[in-house]
Design a protein around this motif. Sequence first.
Motif, mmCIF file in Angstrom:
data_model
loop_
_atom_site.group_PDB
_atom_site.id
_atom_site.type_symbol
_atom_site.label_atom_id
_atom_site.label_comp_id
_atom_site.label_asym_id
_atom_site.label_seq_id
_atom_site.Cartn_x
_atom_site.Cartn_y
_atom_site.Cartn_z
ATOM 1 N N TRP A 187 0.861 -1.188 0.000
ATOM 2 C CA TRP A 187 0.000 0.000 0.000
ATOM 3 C C TRP A 187 0.896 1.235 0.000
ATOM 4 O O TRP A 187 1.111 1.866 1.045
ATOM 5 N N PRO A 188 1.448 1.609 -1.146
ATOM 6 C CA PRO A 188 2.433 2.695 -1.198
ATOM 7 C C PRO A 188 1.900 4.041 -0.718
ATOM 8 O O PRO A 188 2.679 4.897 -0.293
ATOM 9 N N ARG A 189 0.614 4.254 -0.786
ATOM 10 C CA ARG A 189 0.024 5.520 -0.335
ATOM 11 C C ARG A 189 -0.552 5.411 1.069
ATOM 12 O O ARG A 189 -1.251 6.310 1.528
ATOM 13 N N GLY A 190 -0.256 4.319 1.734
ATOM 14 C CA GLY A 190 -0.816 4.118 3.059
ATOM 15 C C GLY A 190 -2.223 3.561 2.970
ATOM 16 O O GLY A 190 -2.783 3.385 1.883
ATOM 17 N N LEU A 191 -2.798 3.322 4.108
ATOM 18 C CA LEU A 191 -4.128 2.712 4.156
ATOM 19 C C LEU A 191 -4.890 3.282 5.351
ATOM 20 O O LEU A 191 -4.440 3.144 6.487
ATOM 21 N N PRO A 192 -6.021 3.946 5.119
ATOM 22 C CA PRO A 192 -6.818 4.414 6.253
ATOM 23 C C PRO A 192 -7.527 3.236 6.912
ATOM 24 O O PRO A 192 -8.141 2.412 6.231
ATOM 25 N N ILE A 193 -7.411 3.148 8.219
ATOM 26 C CA ILE A 193 -8.066 2.082 8.970
ATOM 27 C C ILE A 193 -9.099 2.714 9.894
ATOM 28 O O ILE A 193 -8.807 3.654 10.633
ATOM 29 N N SER A 194 -10.313 2.204 9.836
ATOM 30 C CA SER A 194 -11.410 2.751 10.625
ATOM 31 C C SER A 194 -11.936 1.706 11.602
ATOM 32 O O SER A 194 -11.792 0.507 11.377
ATOM 33 N N ALA A 195 -12.537 2.189 12.659
ATOM 34 C CA ALA A 195 -13.151 1.303 13.652
ATOM 35 C C ALA A 195 -14.297 2.059 14.306
ATOM 36 O O ALA A 195 -14.312 3.291 14.344
ATOM 37 N N GLU A 196 -15.248 1.310 14.833
ATOM 38 C CA GLU A 196 -16.352 1.925 15.563
ATOM 39 C C GLU A 196 -16.822 0.975 16.650
ATOM 40 O O GLU A 196 -16.580 -0.235 16.586
ATOM 41 N N ALA A 197 -17.464 1.544 17.634
ATOM 42 C CA ALA A 197 -17.937 0.735 18.754
ATOM 43 C C ALA A 197 -19.074 1.460 19.449
ATOM 44 O O ALA A 197 -19.249 2.680 19.309
ATOM 45 N N ILE A 198 -19.854 0.699 20.190
ATOM 46 C CA ILE A 198 -20.888 1.261 21.053
ATOM 47 C C ILE A 198 -20.444 1.029 22.490
ATOM 48 O O ILE A 198 -20.296 -0.115 22.924
ATOM 49 N N GLY A 199 -20.186 2.113 23.196
ATOM 50 C CA GLY A 199 -19.811 2.009 24.609
ATOM 51 C C GLY A 199 -21.056 1.997 25.464
ATOM 52 O O GLY A 199 -22.018 2.738 25.204
ATOM 53 N N THR A 200 -21.078 1.166 26.480
ATOM 54 C CA THR A 200 -22.251 1.051 27.342
ATOM 55 C C THR A 200 -21.904 1.372 28.784
ATOM 56 O O THR A 200 -20.772 1.175 29.226
ATOM 57 N N LEU A 201 -22.889 1.863 29.497
ATOM 58 C CA LEU A 201 -22.752 2.162 30.915
ATOM 59 C C LEU A 201 -23.580 1.149 31.686
ATOM 60 O O LEU A 201 -24.805 1.134 31.569
#
Length: 249
Positions: A187-201
């Motif tokens: 990946w010569p131009r780099g690679l965006p890595i994403s993540a998501e989550a639902i935090g609970t109380l």
Amino acid sequence: MSAHARRATQTRRSRDEAGGAVTLLVMLMVPVCVFAAVVAAAVPRRLAAESAADAAAENLASLAVAWRDAQGRDHGPVGWFFPDCAPLDHDTGDGDLAALGHKLQHACETLTESLLTGLSGSGLDGMTVAGFYSSAYAASAHATTPNGDHPASLPCHAGGRAVVADAAHLGLTADWATTDWAASQVWPRGLPISAEAIGTLPLPAAAEATPQPACGDLLDLAPLDARPGNDNAARIFAESLPTRTAFGG
């Protein structure tokens, strides 16, 4: 030329042609094998980076919902949050929390340093981390599905004995493969890595005086690239929340 000489010449020519074919095959295969080896080294590192991003999103989502509850801010930004670690408003305090400002800032800075260290250790560029966190789920009375229904109310049962008092949706992204040699070849131009989550109380056990409705579907967030016909209840609800607050970047 004698028959013996002709046979000897043909044998040498055949050997030369075979040797040339082998040389050409080696010349063609070596780059392929080298690239395959580079990919084999880079892919596990990418998976490790994705796991680090997932862990960071889960930690920050938990922090977001905890701070919303502690600061009584159901919508919009909260104070002492990653990565700025400053109170929401320098002129007005948050009651008892304002007196703990120094300790809260130190705790936030410690968490920020830990998160960035973990991300950097997996090859993610900490300077590019950016994301958002949502409104508090429990306060989003106007968030509905496209059919006009509110999927669930909180507090609620999230499965098993888990009881959730509130929740918040968080997403983040960061650049990866900008400094790793093997990854930069793939990946010569780099690679965006994403993540998501639902935090609970979690709700204290003593507070559950009456049976709570089930809300497992509300907190089971389907990945964006595996969304089954846009009908995931958790994603529909998360995307319908009234506010999202950006951080980082």
